[in-house]
Design a protein around this motif. Sequence first.
Motif, mmCIF file in Angstrom:
data_model
loop_
_atom_site.group_PDB
_atom_site.id
_atom_site.type_symbol
_atom_site.label_atom_id
_atom_site.label_comp_id
_atom_site.label_asym_id
_atom_site.label_seq_id
_atom_site.Cartn_x
_atom_site.Cartn_y
_atom_site.Cartn_z
ATOM 1 N N ALA A 18 0.837 -1.203 0.000
ATOM 2 C CA ALA A 18 0.000 0.000 0.000
ATOM 3 C C ALA A 18 0.874 1.256 0.000
ATOM 4 N N SER A 19 1.947 1.244 0.760
ATOM 5 C CA SER A 19 2.850 2.387 0.806
ATOM 6 C C SER A 19 3.476 2.641 -0.561
ATOM 7 N N ARG A 20 3.935 1.591 -1.206
ATOM 8 C CA ARG A 20 4.534 1.737 -2.544
ATOM 9 C C ARG A 20 3.508 2.234 -3.554
ATOM 10 N N ALA A 21 2.282 1.728 -3.473
ATOM 11 C CA ALA A 21 1.225 2.156 -4.398
ATOM 12 C C ALA A 21 0.877 3.629 -4.178
ATOM 13 N N MET A 22 0.816 4.055 -2.918
ATOM 14 C CA MET A 22 0.523 5.455 -2.614
ATOM 15 C C MET A 22 1.622 6.359 -3.154
ATOM 16 N N THR A 23 2.860 5.980 -2.919
ATOM 17 C CA THR A 23 3.981 6.785 -3.405
ATOM 18 C C THR A 23 3.942 6.884 -4.928
ATOM 19 N N ALA A 24 3.587 5.798 -5.590
ATOM 20 C CA ALA A 24 3.484 5.806 -7.053
ATOM 21 C C ALA A 24 2.364 6.741 -7.517
ATOM 22 N N ARG A 25 1.260 6.802 -6.767
ATOM 23 C CA ARG A 25 0.156 7.714 -7.112
ATOM 24 C C ARG A 25 0.581 9.166 -6.917
ATOM 25 N N TYR A 26 1.397 9.424 -5.913
ATOM 26 C CA TYR A 26 1.875 10.774 -5.655
ATOM 27 C C TYR A 26 2.864 11.258 -6.722
ATOM 28 N N PRO A 28 3.419 11.382 -10.083
ATOM 29 C CA PRO A 28 3.148 12.327 -11.175
ATOM 30 C C PRO A 28 2.664 13.696 -10.679
ATOM 31 N N LEU A 29 1.944 13.704 -9.582
ATOM 32 C CA LEU A 29 1.468 14.969 -9.027
ATOM 33 C C LEU A 29 2.630 15.802 -8.490
ATOM 34 N N LEU A 30 3.574 15.129 -7.850
ATOM 35 C CA LEU A 30 4.730 15.827 -7.295
ATOM 36 C C LEU A 30 5.752 16.184 -8.364
ATOM 37 N N ASP A 31 5.841 15.364 -9.414
ATOM 38 C CA ASP A 31 6.750 15.681 -10.522
ATOM 39 C C ASP A 31 6.409 17.037 -11.126
ATOM 40 N N GLU A 32 5.121 17.351 -11.194
ATOM 41 C CA GLU A 32 4.687 18.645 -11.725
ATOM 42 C C GLU A 32 5.214 19.809 -10.879
ATOM 43 N N LEU A 33 5.451 19.548 -9.599
ATOM 44 C CA LEU A 33 5.961 20.573 -8.683
ATOM 45 C C LEU A 33 7.474 20.517 -8.534
ATOM 46 N N GLY A 34 8.087 19.514 -9.147
ATOM 47 C CA GLY A 34 9.528 19.339 -9.009
ATOM 48 C C GLY A 34 9.941 18.829 -7.649
ATOM 49 N N LEU A 35 9.036 18.070 -7.004
ATOM 50 C CA LEU A 35 9.289 17.561 -5.651
ATOM 51 C C LEU A 35 9.320 16.043 -5.621
ATOM 52 N N THR A 36 10.084 15.521 -4.676
ATOM 53 C CA THR A 36 10.001 14.105 -4.344
ATOM 54 C C THR A 36 9.005 13.962 -3.193
ATOM 55 N N LEU A 104 4.904 27.774 -2.983
ATOM 56 C CA LEU A 104 4.393 26.480 -3.464
ATOM 57 C C LEU A 104 3.199 25.980 -2.663
ATOM 58 N N ARG A 105 2.908 26.607 -1.552
ATOM 59 C CA ARG A 105 1.901 26.100 -0.618
ATOM 60 C C ARG A 105 0.552 25.813 -1.280
ATOM 61 N N GLY A 106 0.062 26.720 -2.085
ATOM 62 C CA GLY A 106 -1.228 26.517 -2.742
ATOM 63 C C GLY A 106 -1.225 25.322 -3.665
ATOM 64 N N ARG A 107 -0.152 25.166 -4.422
ATOM 65 C CA ARG A 107 -0.060 24.026 -5.340
ATOM 66 C C ARG A 107 0.109 22.706 -4.578
ATOM 67 N N VAL A 108 0.872 22.745 -3.480
ATOM 68 C CA VAL A 108 1.055 21.555 -2.647
ATOM 69 C C VAL A 108 -0.281 21.141 -2.035
ATOM 70 N N ALA A 109 -1.096 22.127 -1.667
ATOM 71 C CA ALA A 109 -2.397 21.844 -1.049
ATOM 72 C C ALA A 109 -3.351 21.129 -2.004
ATOM 73 N N GLU A 110 -3.112 21.233 -3.302
ATOM 74 C CA GLU A 110 -3.970 20.586 -4.293
ATOM 75 C C GLU A 110 -3.641 19.103 -4.490
ATOM 76 N N LEU A 115 -5.163 12.956 -5.709
ATOM 77 C CA LEU A 115 -4.704 11.597 -5.430
ATOM 78 C C LEU A 115 -5.754 10.531 -5.700
ATOM 79 N N PHE A 116 -6.971 10.770 -5.283
ATOM 80 C CA PHE A 116 -8.008 9.743 -5.396
ATOM 81 C C PHE A 116 -9.077 10.120 -6.419
ATOM 82 N N ARG A 117 -8.766 11.085 -7.269
ATOM 83 C CA ARG A 117 -9.735 11.584 -8.229
ATOM 84 C C ARG A 117 -10.330 10.465 -9.093
#
Length: 140
Positions: A18-26, A28-36, A104-110, A115-117
């Motif tokens: 579950a942890s690996r699956a969650m990280t994988a879901r995160y 692409p969303l974090l790549d857009e922000l340039g974050l790990t 980045l706070r506003g974008r991070v908040a999104e 994640l579960f869209r």
Amino acid sequence: MAVSPTLEQQLCFALYSASRAMTARYRPLLDELGLTYPQYLVLLALYERDGRTVKELGEELRLDSGTLSPLLKRMAAAGLLRRTRSADDERSVVVELTDEGAALRGRVAEVPGGLFRDTDVTVAEIADLRARLQDFLARI
């Protein structure tokens, strides 16, 4: 002689998967922000309370200094935060957001909303699972 449970019956494997699956879901969303994912967690902690020591961040994020220090160095190099020696205790390093990190706070908040869209997981189910996992973590 007792038969050991199968891999699929192991709680540790379910949590790991579950942890690996969650990280994988995160990702692409974090790549857009340039974050790990670990950088995302650091930002969340600093958005809650800026100006923490490295020790405080490590305790909250459950990361040892060998993992956290290089992570913070990379984030400082990226301009997201700054690390300074504490005026009260030179052994302590205080971590603060830069204007760029705060912006980045506003974008991070999104991120959680995205994640579960595409799933049928409800907010109530997520809240229940989180509460049960937090309780489990406290017990072990």
